[in-house]
Design an enzyme around this catalytic site. Structure first.
Site, PDB file in Angstrom:
ATOM      1  N   ASP A 194       0.560  -1.235  -0.194  1.00 62.36           N
ATOM      2  CA  ASP A 194       0.131   0.106  -0.064  1.00 62.36           C
ATOM      3  C   ASP A 194       0.840   1.289   0.073  1.00 62.36           C
ATOM      4  O   ASP A 194       2.059   1.073   0.488  1.00 62.36           O
ATOM      5  CB  ASP A 194      -0.796   0.140   1.297  1.00 62.36           C
TER       6      ASP A 194
ATOM      7  N   TYR B 266       7.230  -8.848   8.471  1.00 55.36           N
ATOM      8  CA  TYR B 266       6.718  -7.147   8.530  1.00 55.36           C
ATOM      9  C   TYR B 266       7.080  -6.914   9.954  1.00 55.36           C
ATOM     10  O   TYR B 266       6.887  -7.608  11.022  1.00 55.36           O
ATOM     11  CB  TYR B 266       5.185  -7.155   8.316  1.00 55.36           C
TER      12      TYR B 266
ATOM     13  N   ASP C 275      -6.891   0.651   9.698  1.00 57.60           N
ATOM     14  CA  ASP C 275      -5.633   1.330  10.008  1.00 57.60           C
ATOM     15  C   ASP C 275      -5.795   2.915  10.236  1.00 57.60           C
ATOM     16  O   ASP C 275      -6.934   3.406  10.054  1.00 57.60           O
ATOM     17  CB  ASP C 275      -4.838   1.346   8.558  1.00 57.60           C
TER      18      ASP C 275
ATOM     19  N   ARG D  89      -3.240  -5.526   8.521  1.00 58.23           N
ATOM     20  CA  ARG D  89      -4.043  -4.503   9.212  1.00 58.23           C
ATOM     21  C   ARG D  89      -5.070  -5.271   9.807  1.00 58.23           C
ATOM     22  O   ARG D  89      -5.685  -4.938  10.866  1.00 58.23           O
ATOM     23  CB  ARG D  89      -4.381  -3.390   8.462  1.00 58.23           C
TER      24      ARG D  89
END
Length: 291
Positions: A42, A70, A84, A175
């Protein structure tokens, strides 16, 4: 145009760039059109984005389907419509948690789990992306997905913020994981930042920002296509077997069944070969050529 370059460059994607933006910039840097990325990040996310070009575009899908790592930061006690911090806040609650309780909650997500993809995602239903429905105020029923979390590590936690490292399979939405952790704790949570630190065998240690790449001798940072397959055993084919592999024919070999990265006698990587039992003998045949 330079269509003779083959390999992979690891971009350290910065905020504000889409994955497609990165591809467009890399086409200009590499002076070739044959460029592809290996898994969307993103615009607000950062980190490892392998860029494939030349014959390495043949492995882009394999990297996309590989395991990832991550680092994510969470805001505790806040729930948003996008899961988010950039979405609209739909719920806020007081937070009361210690590290022990938080660790118990996140460890419950380790293993094979079911995850419902977020509405704000690029998954298509009836030819339309979910985020397009979401922007129209519509909620679409989504099927659960099977994903795997290999490990979650707490990096830090305080009264309202936490940071975690996640090792996971393809297809997992971080997320959504952050949102689900908040629901597990009873007060909600949303993701506030995301950095991909590893994709397949590629890590941040070998990654460069776009600005850095613009100033570098680009050929010095190209990683060979073969690096994707370094976990496979090596087979060096003689001239005859090399020709047969290139032409799609099988050759008898004294190798165990399985997948091999194949070089010719000059040490040039040219294919992934599959060894299997056939007609009373083990044979090798090219599974994917890189010429």
């Amino acid at each position: 145009m330079n269509d003779n370059l083959n390999g992979i460059i690891i971009v350290n994607k910065e905020k504000g760039f889409t994955s497609h933006d990165v591809v467009n910039v890399m086409r200009k840097i590499l002076k070739t059109r044959k460029v592809g990325h290996t898994g969307t990040l993103d615009p607000e996310a950062t980190g490892v984005l392998p860029i494939c070009f030349g014959n390495a575009t043949k492995v882009a899908d394999m990297i996309t389907l590989s395991d990832k790592e991550y680092i994510a930061e969470l805001k505790l006690g806040v729930v948003t419509d996008t899961q988010d911090i950039w979405g609209n806040v739909i719920e806020e609650k007081d937070v009361n948690v210690n590290k022990s309780d938080f660790e118990i909650a996140i460890k419950s997500f380790i293993g094979n789990i079911k995850q419902i993809p977020p509405m704000y995602s690029a998954i298509k239903i009836d030819g339309k992306k979910l985020y397009e429905y979401a922007r129209e105020g519509k909620e679409i029923e989504r099927k659960e997905r099977d994903v795997t979390v290999y490990d979650i590590e707490i990096l830090k936690i305080d009264n309202t913020n936490a940071s975690i490292k996640v090792k996971c399979s393809k297809g997992l939405y971080i997320r959504t994981l952050c949102h689900d952790i908040g629901q597990k704790l009873g007060f909600g949570a949303c993701m506030t930042s995301l950095k991909r630190t590893k994709s397949s065998v590629f890590t941040l240690e070998n990654a460069y920002t776009l600005d850095e790449l613009k100033e570098m001798d680009i050929e010095k940072v190209i990683m060979p296509t073969e690096d994707v397959f370094m976990d496979l055993p090596l087979f060096r084919a003689n001239d005859e077997i090399e020709k047969r592999l290139i032409n799609g024919a099988v050759s008898s070999v004294k190798l165990k069944e399985g997948m091999y990265r194949v070089q010719n006698l000059k040490g040039k990587f040219f294919c992934i070969g599959k060894v299997y039992f056939y007609n009373g003998r083990n044979v090798i045949k090219s599974d994917k050529l890189f010429l």
